[in-house]
Design a protein around this motif. Sequence first.
Motif, PDB file in Angstrom:
ATOM      1  N   ASN A 166       0.820  -1.212   0.000  1.00  0.00           N
ATOM      2  CA  ASN A 166       0.000   0.000   0.000  1.00  0.00           C
ATOM      3  C   ASN A 166       0.852   1.259   0.000  1.00  0.00           C
ATOM      4  OD1 ASN A 166      -1.160   2.150   2.241  1.00  0.00           O
ATOM      5  ND2 ASN A 166      -2.711   1.559   0.723  1.00  0.00           N
ATOM      6  N   ILE A 167       1.903   1.251   0.801  1.00  0.00           N
ATOM      7  CA  ILE A 167       2.782   2.421   0.881  1.00  0.00           C
ATOM      8  C   ILE A 167       3.481   2.673  -0.460  1.00  0.00           C
ATOM      9  CG2 ILE A 167       4.891   3.285   1.968  1.00  0.00           C
ATOM     10  CD1 ILE A 167       3.951   1.927   4.546  1.00  0.00           C
ATOM     11  N   LEU A 168       3.815   1.599  -1.158  1.00  0.00           N
ATOM     12  CA  LEU A 168       4.492   1.738  -2.448  1.00  0.00           C
ATOM     13  C   LEU A 168       3.549   2.203  -3.552  1.00  0.00           C
ATOM     14  CD1 LEU A 168       6.730  -1.473  -2.397  1.00  0.00           C
ATOM     15  CD2 LEU A 168       7.470   0.904  -2.037  1.00  0.00           C
ATOM     16  N   LEU A 169       2.275   1.789  -3.511  1.00  0.00           N
ATOM     17  CA  LEU A 169       1.364   2.039  -4.622  1.00  0.00           C
ATOM     18  C   LEU A 169       0.458   3.246  -4.431  1.00  0.00           C
ATOM     19  CD1 LEU A 169       0.166  -1.596  -5.509  1.00  0.00           C
ATOM     20  CD2 LEU A 169       1.883  -0.206  -6.681  1.00  0.00           C
ATOM     21  N   ASN A 170       0.122   3.560  -3.202  1.00  0.00           N
ATOM     22  CA  ASN A 170      -0.909   4.560  -2.966  1.00  0.00           C
ATOM     23  C   ASN A 170      -0.315   5.844  -2.397  1.00  0.00           C
ATOM     24  OD1 ASN A 170      -3.363   5.891  -1.688  1.00  0.00           O
ATOM     25  ND2 ASN A 170      -4.295   4.091  -2.627  1.00  0.00           N
ATOM     26  N   LYS A 171      -0.779   6.982  -2.904  1.00  0.00           N
ATOM     27  CA  LYS A 171      -0.294   8.260  -2.398  1.00  0.00           C
ATOM     28  C   LYS A 171      -0.736   8.485  -0.955  1.00  0.00           C
ATOM     29  CE  LYS A 171      -0.248  10.537  -6.936  1.00  0.00           C
ATOM     30  NZ  LYS A 171      -0.780  11.664  -7.753  1.00  0.00           N
ATOM     31  N   ARG A 172      -1.926   7.996  -0.642  1.00  0.00           N
ATOM     32  CA  ARG A 172      -2.434   8.120   0.734  1.00  0.00           C
ATOM     33  C   ARG A 172      -2.056   6.836   1.472  1.00  0.00           C
ATOM     34  NH1 ARG A 172      -5.845  12.413   1.043  1.00  0.00           N
ATOM     35  NH2 ARG A 172      -6.581  13.272  -0.935  1.00  0.00           N
ATOM     36  N   LYS A 173      -1.129   6.948   2.378  1.00  0.00           N
ATOM     37  CA  LYS A 173      -0.502   5.766   2.968  1.00  0.00           C
ATOM     38  C   LYS A 173      -0.994   5.471   4.377  1.00  0.00           C
ATOM     39  CE  LYS A 173       3.567   7.191   0.333  1.00  0.00           C
ATOM     40  NZ  LYS A 173       3.185   6.420  -0.864  1.00  0.00           N
ATOM     41  N   ARG A 174      -2.096   6.116   4.785  1.00  0.00           N
ATOM     42  CA  ARG A 174      -2.564   5.942   6.162  1.00  0.00           C
ATOM     43  C   ARG A 174      -2.912   4.494   6.480  1.00  0.00           C
ATOM     44  NH1 ARG A 174      -4.957  10.810   4.542  1.00  0.00           N
ATOM     45  NH2 ARG A 174      -4.404  12.632   5.834  1.00  0.00           N
ATOM     46  N   LEU A 175      -3.566   3.835   5.540  1.00  0.00           N
ATOM     47  CA  LEU A 175      -3.990   2.462   5.793  1.00  0.00           C
ATOM     48  C   LEU A 175      -2.794   1.528   5.942  1.00  0.00           C
ATOM     49  CD1 LEU A 175      -6.969   2.286   3.285  1.00  0.00           C
ATOM     50  CD2 LEU A 175      -7.127   2.303   5.778  1.00  0.00           C
ATOM     51  N   GLY A 176      -1.835   1.652   5.036  1.00  0.00           N
ATOM     52  CA  GLY A 176      -0.639   0.827   5.127  1.00  0.00           C
ATOM     53  C   GLY A 176       0.137   1.089   6.400  1.00  0.00           C
ATOM     54  N   ILE A 177       0.269   2.350   6.769  1.00  0.00           N
ATOM     55  CA  ILE A 177       0.980   2.705   8.002  1.00  0.00           C
ATOM     56  C   ILE A 177       0.231   2.152   9.212  1.00  0.00           C
ATOM     57  CG2 ILE A 177       1.660   4.634   9.470  1.00  0.00           C
ATOM     58  CD1 ILE A 177       2.206   6.220   6.900  1.00  0.00           C
ATOM     59  N   THR A 178      -1.101   2.241   9.180  1.00  0.00           N
ATOM     60  CA  THR A 178      -1.901   1.688  10.278  1.00  0.00           C
ATOM     61  C   THR A 178      -1.644   0.194  10.437  1.00  0.00           C
ATOM     62  OG1 THR A 178      -3.653   3.333   9.954  1.00  0.00           O
ATOM     63  CG2 THR A 178      -4.245   1.323  11.147  1.00  0.00           C
ATOM     64  N   GLY A 179      -1.645  -0.531   9.296  1.00  0.00           N
ATOM     65  CA  GLY A 179      -1.380  -1.966   9.354  1.00  0.00           C
ATOM     66  C   GLY A 179       0.000  -2.285   9.900  1.00  0.00           C
ATOM     67  N   LEU A 180       1.019  -1.533   9.434  1.00  0.00           N
ATOM     68  CA  LEU A 180       2.390  -1.786   9.890  1.00  0.00           C
ATOM     69  C   LEU A 180       2.556  -1.455  11.369  1.00  0.00           C
ATOM     70  CD1 LEU A 180       4.480  -0.453   6.862  1.00  0.00           C
ATOM     71  CD2 LEU A 180       3.992  -2.825   7.480  1.00  0.00           C
ATOM     72  N   VAL A 181       1.960  -0.363  11.811  1.00  0.00           N
ATOM     73  CA  VAL A 181       2.077   0.030  13.219  1.00  0.00           C
ATOM     74  C   VAL A 181       1.367  -0.977  14.114  1.00  0.00           C
ATOM     75  CG1 VAL A 181       1.418   1.767  14.930  1.00  0.00           C
ATOM     76  CG2 VAL A 181       2.391   2.483  12.741  1.00  0.00           C
ATOM     77  N   ALA A 182       0.139  -1.373  13.726  1.00  0.00           N
ATOM     78  CA  ALA A 182      -0.624  -2.309  14.547  1.00  0.00           C
ATOM     79  C   ALA A 182       0.063  -3.667  14.630  1.00  0.00           C
ATOM     80  CB  ALA A 182      -2.040  -2.462  13.985  1.00  0.00           C
ATOM     81  N   SER A 183       0.496  -4.191  13.489  1.00  0.00           N
ATOM     82  CA  SER A 183       1.169  -5.491  13.501  1.00  0.00           C
ATOM     83  C   SER A 183       2.529  -5.395  14.195  1.00  0.00           C
ATOM     84  CB  SER A 183       1.323  -6.027  12.079  1.00  0.00           C
ATOM     85  OG  SER A 183       1.949  -5.079  11.231  1.00  0.00           O
ATOM     86  N   GLY A 184       3.219  -4.256  14.024  1.00  0.00           N
ATOM     87  CA  GLY A 184       4.492  -4.065  14.718  1.00  0.00           C
ATOM     88  C   GLY A 184       4.311  -4.056  16.224  1.00  0.00           C
ATOM     89  N   LEU A 185       3.244  -3.399  16.691  1.00  0.00           N
ATOM     90  CA  LEU A 185       2.966  -3.377  18.124  1.00  0.00           C
ATOM     91  C   LEU A 185       2.611  -4.776  18.619  1.00  0.00           C
ATOM     92  CD1 LEU A 185       2.639  -1.715  20.685  1.00  0.00           C
ATOM     93  CD2 LEU A 185       0.292  -1.185  19.990  1.00  0.00           C
ATOM     94  N   ALA A 186       1.897  -5.552  17.774  1.00  0.00           N
ATOM     95  CA  ALA A 186       1.566  -6.928  18.143  1.00  0.00           C
ATOM     96  C   ALA A 186       2.828  -7.759  18.331  1.00  0.00           C
ATOM     97  CB  ALA A 186       0.665  -7.553  17.069  1.00  0.00           C
ATOM     98  N   VAL A 187       3.803  -7.575  17.435  1.00  0.00           N
ATOM     99  CA  VAL A 187       5.076  -8.291  17.548  1.00  0.00           C
ATOM    100  C   VAL A 187       5.830  -7.831  18.790  1.00  0.00           C
ATOM    101  CG1 VAL A 187       7.341  -8.651  16.476  1.00  0.00           C
ATOM    102  CG2 VAL A 187       5.261  -8.740  15.076  1.00  0.00           C
TER     103      VAL A 187
END
Length: 377
Positions: free
Chosen positions: A80-101
């Motif tokens: 998502n971060i690579l393809l979409n100009k609006r990266k909020r969703l991708g960042i949300t996924g990475l932050v949430a999964s990163g916090l889970a780890v």
Amino acid sequence: MERLKAYFQRHGNAPFKFGEGRVSGYISATLGLLSLLAVLCFLFPEWLTTAELRKVYDEQFARTTLLLGLVLSFSLGTLNILLNKRKRLGITGLVASGLAVFLGGTNVQVSEIGQTPYSLGLDWFVLALLVSAIVFIPLEKLYSKDPEQNILRPHWRTDLTYFFVSHMLVQFILIFITASSGYIAGWAVSPGLQASVQSLPLVVQFLLAVLVADLGQYWLHRLYHVVPFLWRIHAVHHSSTHMDWLAGSRVHFIEILLTRTGVLVPLMLLGFAPQALNAYVILVGVQAVLAHANVRINGGWLNYLIVLPRYHHWHHARHKDYIYKNYAIHTPLVDMLFGTFKLPPKEWPVRYGVFGKELPGGIVRQHLYAFQKPEPK
């Protein structure tokens, strides 16, 4: 918060386009958040999971599912971060999964699960949302009744909130049902009748349970439509103007308690075997989602035996001829028995919702709607 709200208003209901990265963004954010909730279930099992559901799945299944969710969330978030100009969703996924780890991920340790007087069904919410989305979103795109309806159609966030609340409070519902059955068991239980029911083959018990439940729920459902106060509660369910797998979740909490109690308590008092009751509960869960789904099924003669989407969609239709029709939940035979069956040969409804004034938006205001003084006609 206002900027995020405006973003969803601009993009939340727009159709997806292949290659723009929005699909991967939504999947990443969803799986990331669900993975984080799953880790919390591992950390606080006695408070966030239900003992009844823990018997259904084992720890290894939960860890494997969590691992898959984390991998997909990281991968699709990066896409998502690579393809979409609006990266909020991708960042949300990475932050949430990163916090889970960070909190332990698939290696989080589970101590011995203690006893608590009450717990939230967070595990039930995670599993139900994951399975429902995996099964019904592809079905609605492949066999759509309304191909123009988007996955993230208007008011999907309200219905997702209902989905969350009803699953989180599942144990409270079970406690209420158990207390109700215990209260009336002393004078309503017939050992002889229970023994007769339990002597039946499990398949026959299951079919009988479906019939008994549908007869009870039919009359409850009919009362919801004709008693003014009960209608203001039930109107919440009918307020959705779009039908899909998530729309069936929009149910007032009082209606959930009344319906679950009115249906399950008689089944428990009649003495049906746990296997038959469990099979019935599974049927209820599947059929409730399927009946509201945006799925075109040509059922043929099954339309008169099983409640399928077209049958229940007409019950939700904003059409004066169907206001008091098609109350049955499992089989139209019950409506035929009491003269409330109505189904056109092939047509589907065009509009959904309640007549008159629109209900307020949001789960809180809709729950308060039933207790407001009715406007004079």
